[in-house]
Design a protein around this motif. Structure first.
Motif, mmCIF file in Angstrom:
data_model
loop_
_atom_site.group_PDB
_atom_site.id
_atom_site.type_symbol
_atom_site.label_atom_id
_atom_site.label_comp_id
_atom_site.label_asym_id
_atom_site.label_seq_id
_atom_site.Cartn_x
_atom_site.Cartn_y
_atom_site.Cartn_z
ATOM 1 N N VAL A 110 0.845 -1.198 0.000
ATOM 2 C CA VAL A 110 0.000 0.000 0.000
ATOM 3 C C VAL A 110 0.878 1.245 0.000
ATOM 4 O O VAL A 110 0.621 2.215 -0.715
ATOM 5 C CB VAL A 110 -0.932 -0.017 1.227
ATOM 6 N N GLY A 111 1.957 1.192 0.799
ATOM 7 C CA GLY A 111 2.854 2.335 0.903
ATOM 8 C C GLY A 111 3.515 2.669 -0.428
ATOM 9 O O GLY A 111 3.740 3.843 -0.745
ATOM 10 N N ALA A 112 3.821 1.654 -1.231
ATOM 11 C CA ALA A 112 4.462 1.898 -2.523
ATOM 12 C C ALA A 112 3.555 2.761 -3.406
ATOM 13 O O ALA A 112 4.033 3.629 -4.145
ATOM 14 C CB ALA A 112 4.769 0.580 -3.211
ATOM 15 N N ILE A 113 2.250 2.511 -3.317
ATOM 16 C CA ILE A 113 1.313 3.313 -4.111
ATOM 17 C C ILE A 113 1.299 4.757 -3.609
ATOM 18 O O ILE A 113 1.358 5.703 -4.398
ATOM 19 C CB ILE A 113 -0.107 2.714 -4.018
ATOM 20 N N TYR A 114 1.261 4.921 -2.282
ATOM 21 C CA TYR A 114 1.316 6.283 -1.724
ATOM 22 C C TYR A 114 2.586 6.975 -2.212
ATOM 23 O O TYR A 114 2.580 8.163 -2.546
ATOM 24 C CB TYR A 114 1.307 6.256 -0.197
ATOM 25 N N ALA A 115 3.670 6.207 -2.257
ATOM 26 C CA ALA A 115 4.941 6.776 -2.688
ATOM 27 C C ALA A 115 4.856 7.258 -4.133
ATOM 28 O O ALA A 115 5.301 8.352 -4.464
ATOM 29 C CB ALA A 115 6.047 5.735 -2.532
ATOM 30 N N GLY A 165 -1.190 10.250 -0.772
ATOM 31 C CA GLY A 165 0.040 10.565 -1.489
ATOM 32 C C GLY A 165 0.582 11.918 -1.063
ATOM 33 O O GLY A 165 1.796 12.098 -0.882
ATOM 34 N N PHE A 166 -0.313 12.859 -0.871
ATOM 35 C CA PHE A 166 0.078 14.180 -0.400
ATOM 36 C C PHE A 166 0.731 14.051 0.970
ATOM 37 O O PHE A 166 1.763 14.663 1.255
ATOM 38 C CB PHE A 166 -1.161 15.074 -0.335
ATOM 39 N N GLY A 167 0.128 13.223 1.809
ATOM 40 C CA GLY A 167 0.697 12.954 3.123
ATOM 41 C C GLY A 167 2.126 12.452 2.994
ATOM 42 O O GLY A 167 3.031 12.908 3.703
#
Lengths: 296, 385
Positions: free
Chosen positions: A17-22, A228-230
């Motif tokens: 999930v984090g990779a997508i946020y990245a 993503g902004f986060g």
């Protein structure tokens, strides 16, 4: 299922999930670096990537590489149009005006997506047909590896582009001082256009790789954009490695909180962490002084 | 200038035509039925089939000679899924169109927004929305009925099935919307009644991209079954993650999963998923001895022929509401108070969603017996015994 397996499962989910946020965070950073604008339509690029890919795969029955390439092209063109039609024509605009324009564009994209695809979610087949496999008794979907692999490739390519090419360096120069860059003969308008093109392309890639895992529907963009902004704030606006590390941290916090504290409050906890960071270190964790929030 | 003149003329013509059309409606022998559906806005996917169903039924009814020889005029307004507009539409039906009875609205929120209006005007209303609050407390809902079953019925049906299979420990996962919260409340409240312990109570957002964590927690909790309660993409995610994690315990879904579209999206991962559904969703599978089979198949055939799209459980709600009202009007004529009494005394009405038995204490008329347990088998529904 023992405790280790549980922990490994949470960590793996968090990283995916984090990779997508990245990836979404990276998109913010590229445009921010060149224009100091925060493009709130970034989440919409992800949605469009996913939905256009659905059209290419499920309706036109194109193969994965062809569909992938065409989808990225289509969304990239939309990104270029967004710059040409909404950002560039505004003369002497300050950053805040442009940010508000990007919010308007995001609403337009969402409306168009709803008109074209409706409100239903859509699924895509996973890239590889392999069944899920186990690691330390935790289960991994092959698609998660695709997400991680493609994120890594995108990050490497971007770093190389900005560090070693003339164009990349010129883009960074625009961020520091558009006036000086113009005097040095850098076509600032073209650089802004390229930043939108790159961001749209990265958004599209993110959409294509996560749709097989999470499905896609027209109004997913707002939340993805927020997360993503986060990531890009947490990592320090403008810092690529920062966004990637922060995205992964955000994903891990969410997943571990859901696992060990409460799944009902995981989004709240992630946002509280974000707020705390903004209070304590407004420039983000991984950015130099240069990249601190310049205009706000 | 020219354009505005033209527009003005068109407007005048429209008023004239509308005026002419209104004349026959004034005739005394026409029975009016008012309807408010969410034909546009966020509830459009519910309101659209409801409107189509009601229009089709009114047409059929008039072809057969109407109610006791009186033609029926169905007046439908769109509330755009908005509580304020719904309120206006209902007031318009009551004050301007002077209808003796109203079917709809589509959504729980819009229905609750008009409760006081119809109670004050003393006009019976048969809602197509599910929330139990619409008909509770029944003393304050003298004029209000609803045709969809409640979450309570669905949960009871699932728990009864689990009890019969010896399942005692259940992990639940619910979405953090009104739909999920209402389901969660009932899942927690009714569990002790069926000797069931909730060993994991997980939640997630409606836009979450992965539910592996929630399922991992449930897996570790020693649950013998998972219940997922959501609508939209998360109910597909639950199925995919459940399948990918290779969980050995069965997955139960809410009635929100009861659309063929979900089976297409979830693909082979959905094999073995179980849920409780209204019979309207599985008409052709029912045994011939089932009294509902005939009405469901008749509705299915007529609707699919006329509109070229499959029936939905939502259209079924409009079918139930419309026909319950028509049956009451056959006895009561166009008198609101008499229609209300007739609806309240309706017994054994065979509808799309069950056999309705209304009473002064029960303005819904359905029970968990009207649901069937269904399992996904070879990409389609199959009845569970």
């Amino acid at each position: 299922m023992n405790d280790t397996a549980q922990l490994v499962q949470y960590i793996l989910t968090g990283i995916t999930v984090g990779a997508i946020y990245a990836l979404v965070g990276l998109g913010y950073n590229i445009i921010y670096n060149v224009t100091e604008v925060i493009n709130f339509a970034q989440g919409e690029f992800v949605v469009l990537g996913g939905l256009v890919m659905v059209f290419m795969t499920n309706t036109l029955h194109l193969s994965l590489p062809v569909g992938f390439f065409l989808t990225v092209s289509v969304v990239t063109i939309l990104g270029a149009l967004m710059d040409k039609l909404t950002i560039e024509p505004i003369k002497d605009a300050n950053v805040l005006t442009l940010i508000i324009i990007t919010i308007a564009v995001s609403i337009i994209f969402r409306g168009l997506a709803m008109l074209i695809w409706g409100r239903d979610p859509y699924a895509l087949p996973a890239f590889s047909k392999a069944p899920p496999f186990t690691l330390f008794h935790a289960i991994i979907q092959p698609q998660a590896l695709w997400v991680l692999g493609i994120t890594t490739i995108v990050v490497i390519l971007l770093s190389l582009f900005f560090r070693f090419t003339m164009m990349g360096k010129a883009m960074l120069a625009c961020a520091d001082s558009p006036e000086a860059s113009r005097l040095m003969g850098i076509p600032v308008k073209k650089m802004v256009l390229i930043s939108f093109v790159l961001s749209a392309a990265i958004g599209a890639v993110a959409g294509i790789v996560i749709t097989p895992i999470s499905l896609m529907e027209y109004d997913r963009g707002a939340l993805l954009g927020l997360k993503g902004f986060g990531a890009s704030i947490l990592g320090g606006l403008g810092s690529f490695s920062g966004a990637v590390i922060a995205g992964l941290i955000l994903g891990l916090i969410e997943s571990l909180c859901a696992g060990y504290v409460s799944s009902g409050y995981k989004d709240a906890i992630a946002l509280i962490v974000l707020l705390l960071v903004l209070f304590v270190k407004p420039s983000g964790f991984f950015a130099g002084k240069r990249a601190s929030l310049k205009k706000f | 200038m020219k354009v505005s003149k033209c527009l003005g003329l068109i407007l005048v013509f429209m008023f004239v035509i509308a005026g002419f059309q209104a004349v026959p409606a004034m005739a005394e022998d026409v029975y009016k039925i008012g309807a408010v559906f969410s034909i546009s806005g966020r509830g459009a996917f519910l309101g659209e089939p409801e409107k189509k169903t009601a229009e089709m039924l009114a047409e059929q009814l008039n072809k057969q000679g109407g109610i006791n020889g009186h033609p029926v005029k169905l007046i439908i307004y769109d509330d755009e899924s908005d509580a304020t507009k719904c309120n206006l539409a209902v007031k318009k039906l009551i004050n301007k169109d002077k209808v003796p009875v109203i079917i709809g609205p589509t959504l729980s929120g819009t229905t609750l927004a008009v409760v006081r209006v119809v109670e004050r005007a003393k006009i019976p209303l048969v809602s197509c929305a599910a929330s139990y609050k619409i008909v509770t407390p029944v003393e304050k809902r003298h004029w209000i009925f609803k045709v969809p079953g409640s979450d309570r019925h669905v949960v009871s049906k699932l728990y009864q099935y689990m009890q019969s299979k010896g399942i005692k420990k259940v992990g639940i996962m619910t979405v953090s919307t009104g739909f999920g919260a209402s389901g969660r409340e009932e899942l927690l409240r009714l569990a002790p009644k069926y000797g069931i312990t909730i060993v994991a109570d997980e939640r997630y957002g409606p836009k979450d991209t992965d539910l592996t964590v929630q399922l991992t927690k449930i897996k570790a909790s020693g649950a013998q079954a998972v219940v997922n309660w959501s609508v939209g993409p998360t109910q597909i995610l639950a199925v995919k993650n459940w399948h990918d994690l290779g969980m050995k315990i069965p997955l139960f879904q809410s009635h929100g999963f009861g659309s063929k579209k979900n089976l297409e999206l979830a693909g082979p991962a959905a094999e073995g998923v179980m849920l409780a559904l209204g019979k309207v969703n599985v008409g052709p599978l029912l045994p011939d001895s089932d009294p509902q089979k005939k009405v469901i198949l008749a509705y299915k055939e007529a609707y699919e022929k006329k509109y070229g799209e499959p029936i939905s459980s939502f259209g079924g709600h409009a079918w139930d509401a419309f026909n319950i009202v028509v049956q009451a009007m056959k006895k009561a004529g166009p008198n609101p108070a008499k229609i209300r009494d007739c609806i309240e005394n309706t017994k054994g009405f065979v509808g799309q969603h069950g056999i309705f038995n209304f009473s002064p204490q029960d303005h819904n008329g359905l029970s968990e017996k009207d649901l069937v347990m269904v399992v996904v088998k070879n990409g389609d529904w199959a009845l569970l015994k």
